[in-house]
Design an enzyme around this catalytic site. Sequence first.
Site, PDB file in Angstrom:
ATOM      1  N   ASN A  87       0.872  -1.176   0.000  1.00  0.00           N
ATOM      2  CA  ASN A  87       0.000   0.000   0.000  1.00  0.00           C
ATOM      3  C   ASN A  87       0.910   1.226   0.000  1.00  0.00           C
ATOM      4  O   ASN A  87       1.514   1.548   1.017  1.00  0.00           O
ATOM      5  CB  ASN A  87      -0.889  -0.026   1.250  1.00  0.00           C
ATOM      6  CG  ASN A  87      -1.695   1.246   1.417  1.00  0.00           C
ATOM      7  OD1 ASN A  87      -1.801   2.043   0.479  1.00  0.00           O
ATOM      8  ND2 ASN A  87      -2.265   1.429   2.607  1.00  0.00           N
ATOM      9  N   TRP A  88       0.981   1.857  -1.153  1.00  0.00           N
ATOM     10  CA  TRP A  88       1.908   3.000  -1.280  1.00  0.00           C
ATOM     11  C   TRP A  88       1.352   4.281  -0.669  1.00  0.00           C
ATOM     12  O   TRP A  88       2.038   5.298  -0.649  1.00  0.00           O
ATOM     13  CB  TRP A  88       2.275   3.212  -2.755  1.00  0.00           C
ATOM     14  CG  TRP A  88       3.450   2.386  -3.190  1.00  0.00           C
ATOM     15  CD1 TRP A  88       3.910   1.244  -2.600  1.00  0.00           C
ATOM     16  CD2 TRP A  88       4.327   2.653  -4.292  1.00  0.00           C
ATOM     17  NE1 TRP A  88       5.014   0.773  -3.273  1.00  0.00           N
ATOM     18  CE2 TRP A  88       5.291   1.623  -4.311  1.00  0.00           C
ATOM     19  CE3 TRP A  88       4.377   3.643  -5.272  1.00  0.00           C
ATOM     20  CZ2 TRP A  88       6.310   1.558  -5.262  1.00  0.00           C
ATOM     21  CZ3 TRP A  88       5.391   3.588  -6.218  1.00  0.00           C
ATOM     22  CH2 TRP A  88       6.340   2.558  -6.218  1.00  0.00           C
ATOM     23  N   LYS A  89       0.078   4.253  -0.248  1.00  0.00           N
ATOM     24  CA  LYS A  89      -0.542   5.444   0.349  1.00  0.00           C
ATOM     25  C   LYS A  89      -0.309   6.660  -0.571  1.00  0.00           C
ATOM     26  O   LYS A  89      -0.344   6.507  -1.787  1.00  0.00           O
ATOM     27  CB  LYS A  89      -0.008   5.671   1.760  1.00  0.00           C
ATOM     28  CG  LYS A  89      -0.116   4.416   2.613  1.00  0.00           C
ATOM     29  CD  LYS A  89       0.099   4.661   4.072  1.00  0.00           C
ATOM     30  CE  LYS A  89       0.134   3.336   4.792  1.00  0.00           C
ATOM     31  NZ  LYS A  89       0.050   3.476   6.245  1.00  0.00           N
ATOM     32  N   HIS A 149      -9.535   0.952   4.649  1.00  0.00           N
ATOM     33  CA  HIS A 149      -8.285   1.155   5.393  1.00  0.00           C
ATOM     34  C   HIS A 149      -8.563   2.090   6.576  1.00  0.00           C
ATOM     35  O   HIS A 149      -9.339   3.040   6.461  1.00  0.00           O
ATOM     36  CB  HIS A 149      -7.214   1.749   4.471  1.00  0.00           C
ATOM     37  CG  HIS A 149      -5.849   1.702   5.075  1.00  0.00           C
ATOM     38  ND1 HIS A 149      -5.437   2.598   6.040  1.00  0.00           N
ATOM     39  CD2 HIS A 149      -4.813   0.858   4.886  1.00  0.00           C
ATOM     40  CE1 HIS A 149      -4.198   2.301   6.408  1.00  0.00           C
ATOM     41  NE2 HIS A 149      -3.797   1.240   5.717  1.00  0.00           N
ATOM     42  N   GLU A 190      -6.976   4.447   7.795  1.00  0.00           N
ATOM     43  CA  GLU A 190      -6.704   5.874   7.561  1.00  0.00           C
ATOM     44  C   GLU A 190      -7.892   6.535   6.873  1.00  0.00           C
ATOM     45  O   GLU A 190      -8.147   7.729   7.062  1.00  0.00           O
ATOM     46  CB  GLU A 190      -5.401   6.031   6.745  1.00  0.00           C
ATOM     47  CG  GLU A 190      -4.189   5.720   7.619  1.00  0.00           C
ATOM     48  CD  GLU A 190      -2.931   5.326   6.865  1.00  0.00           C
ATOM     49  OE1 GLU A 190      -2.880   5.473   5.630  1.00  0.00           O
ATOM     50  OE2 GLU A 190      -2.000   4.835   7.527  1.00  0.00           O
ATOM     51  N   GLU A 216      -5.555  -5.258  10.530  1.00  0.00           N
ATOM     52  CA  GLU A 216      -4.526  -4.245  10.762  1.00  0.00           C
ATOM     53  C   GLU A 216      -4.823  -3.509  12.066  1.00  0.00           C
ATOM     54  O   GLU A 216      -5.632  -2.553  12.061  1.00  0.00           O
ATOM     55  CB  GLU A 216      -4.502  -3.235   9.613  1.00  0.00           C
ATOM     56  CG  GLU A 216      -4.211  -3.850   8.262  1.00  0.00           C
ATOM     57  CD  GLU A 216      -3.614  -2.828   7.310  1.00  0.00           C
ATOM     58  OE1 GLU A 216      -2.507  -3.091   6.826  1.00  0.00           O
ATOM     59  OE2 GLU A 216      -4.235  -1.780   7.079  1.00  0.00           O
ATOM     60  N   GLY A 252       2.396   1.777  10.731  1.00  0.00           N
ATOM     61  CA  GLY A 252       3.383   2.840  10.588  1.00  0.00           C
ATOM     62  C   GLY A 252       4.095   3.214  11.873  1.00  0.00           C
ATOM     63  O   GLY A 252       4.777   4.235  11.939  1.00  0.00           O
ATOM     64  N   SER A 281       3.322  -2.661  10.302  1.00  0.00           N
ATOM     65  CA  SER A 281       4.778  -2.668  10.482  1.00  0.00           C
ATOM     66  C   SER A 281       5.424  -4.006  10.111  1.00  0.00           C
ATOM     67  O   SER A 281       6.378  -4.445  10.761  1.00  0.00           O
ATOM     68  CB  SER A 281       5.134  -2.271  11.925  1.00  0.00           C
ATOM     69  OG  SER A 281       4.677  -0.960  12.195  1.00  0.00           O
ATOM     70  N   GLY A 319       2.673  -1.364   4.299  1.00  0.00           N
ATOM     71  CA  GLY A 319       2.731   0.055   3.961  1.00  0.00           C
ATOM     72  C   GLY A 319       4.156   0.492   3.677  1.00  0.00           C
ATOM     73  O   GLY A 319       4.690   0.298   2.588  1.00  0.00           O
ATOM     74  N   GLY A 320       4.803   1.051   4.690  1.00  0.00           N
ATOM     75  CA  GLY A 320       6.129   1.652   4.523  1.00  0.00           C
ATOM     76  C   GLY A 320       7.143   0.761   3.830  1.00  0.00           C
ATOM     77  O   GLY A 320       7.909   1.228   2.979  1.00  0.00           O
TER      78      GLY A 320
HETATM   79  C1  PEP Z   1      -0.833  -0.129   5.980  1.00  0.00           C
HETATM   80  O1  PEP Z   1      -0.815   1.040   5.629  1.00  0.00           O
HETATM   81  O2  PEP Z   1      -1.759  -0.841   5.634  1.00  0.00           O
HETATM   82  C2  PEP Z   1       0.273  -0.612   6.802  1.00  0.00           C
HETATM   83  C3  PEP Z   1       0.182  -1.811   7.318  1.00  0.00           C
HETATM   84  O3  PEP Z   1       1.348   0.244   6.979  1.00  0.00           O
HETATM   85  P1  PEP Z   1       2.781  -0.138   7.651  1.00  0.00           P
HETATM   86  O4  PEP Z   1       3.229  -1.439   7.027  1.00  0.00           O
HETATM   87  O5  PEP Z   1       3.652   1.012   7.299  1.00  0.00           O
HETATM   88  O6  PEP Z   1       2.544  -0.278   9.123  1.00  0.00           O
END
Ligand code: PEP
Length: 253
Positions: A8-10, A91, A93, A166, A172, A211, A232-233
Amino acid sequence: MKKLVAGNWKMHGVAADLERVRAIAEASRNYPSVDVALCVPATLIERAARAVPDFAIGAQDVHFAEKGAHTGCVCTAMLTDAGASLTIVGHSERRDAQRECDADVKAKADAALAAGLSVILCVGESLAVREAGGALATVAAQLDASLPHGPAVASGVPDRLAIAYEPIWAIGTGKVASCDDIAEMHRTVRERLAAAYGGAAERVRILYGGSVKGSNAPEIFATPNVDGALVGGASLTAEDFVPIVAAAAAAAG
Ligand code: PEP
């Protein structure tokens, strides 16, 4: 079940980053036992899909309406037209910043499945809820209210549906849920899926997100009912992302 590792590049990614999409797609070819996808910003979907035609490019959200007066939104036909084969819905966010509720998430999942897209539907509890002992009940309630039930599901497409558990406090932050907590939650998710879809629930992949990195992926993928990860990251570069894909392949044996 074949594991799915989705990035997920956000709100990251412009034309110059297509090189990273290419690098990830190319390296992922070495792991045919894993399904790999990147959910990029809407503005990059078409170019990414053209850059790596044999690789799954997805969106991070979709509107549930077919078309209409929804300024700034993108519908399923626009995603498929741009070359997306999947989309994330719900998601945390978006649930938080865009005030999306379970009914919105369900409508989005129904619309996306009906349009032929695969769906990653996200659920997860806040830190306050976990500390109060309400994590399992909260996620079960989210699922009961947001699992798609439209005509596409009735015709048997749970294999195009994945659930991403999640925990919000792990996204993050560098904090990861313990494998025991992940196992307990994923068992609950499987039970709610069985209540909704019967035997077809076994075909729904349950991803963990929060994470995930190359260093913690092996133990996460060895956890019961973990069928992949939403990342994500660590999905932004091949250097960080490919070790997670490799861990999924190793877990598949
Ligand atoms: C996400 O945005 O779905 C996520 C899991 O981010 P991260 O891996 O950065 O915690």
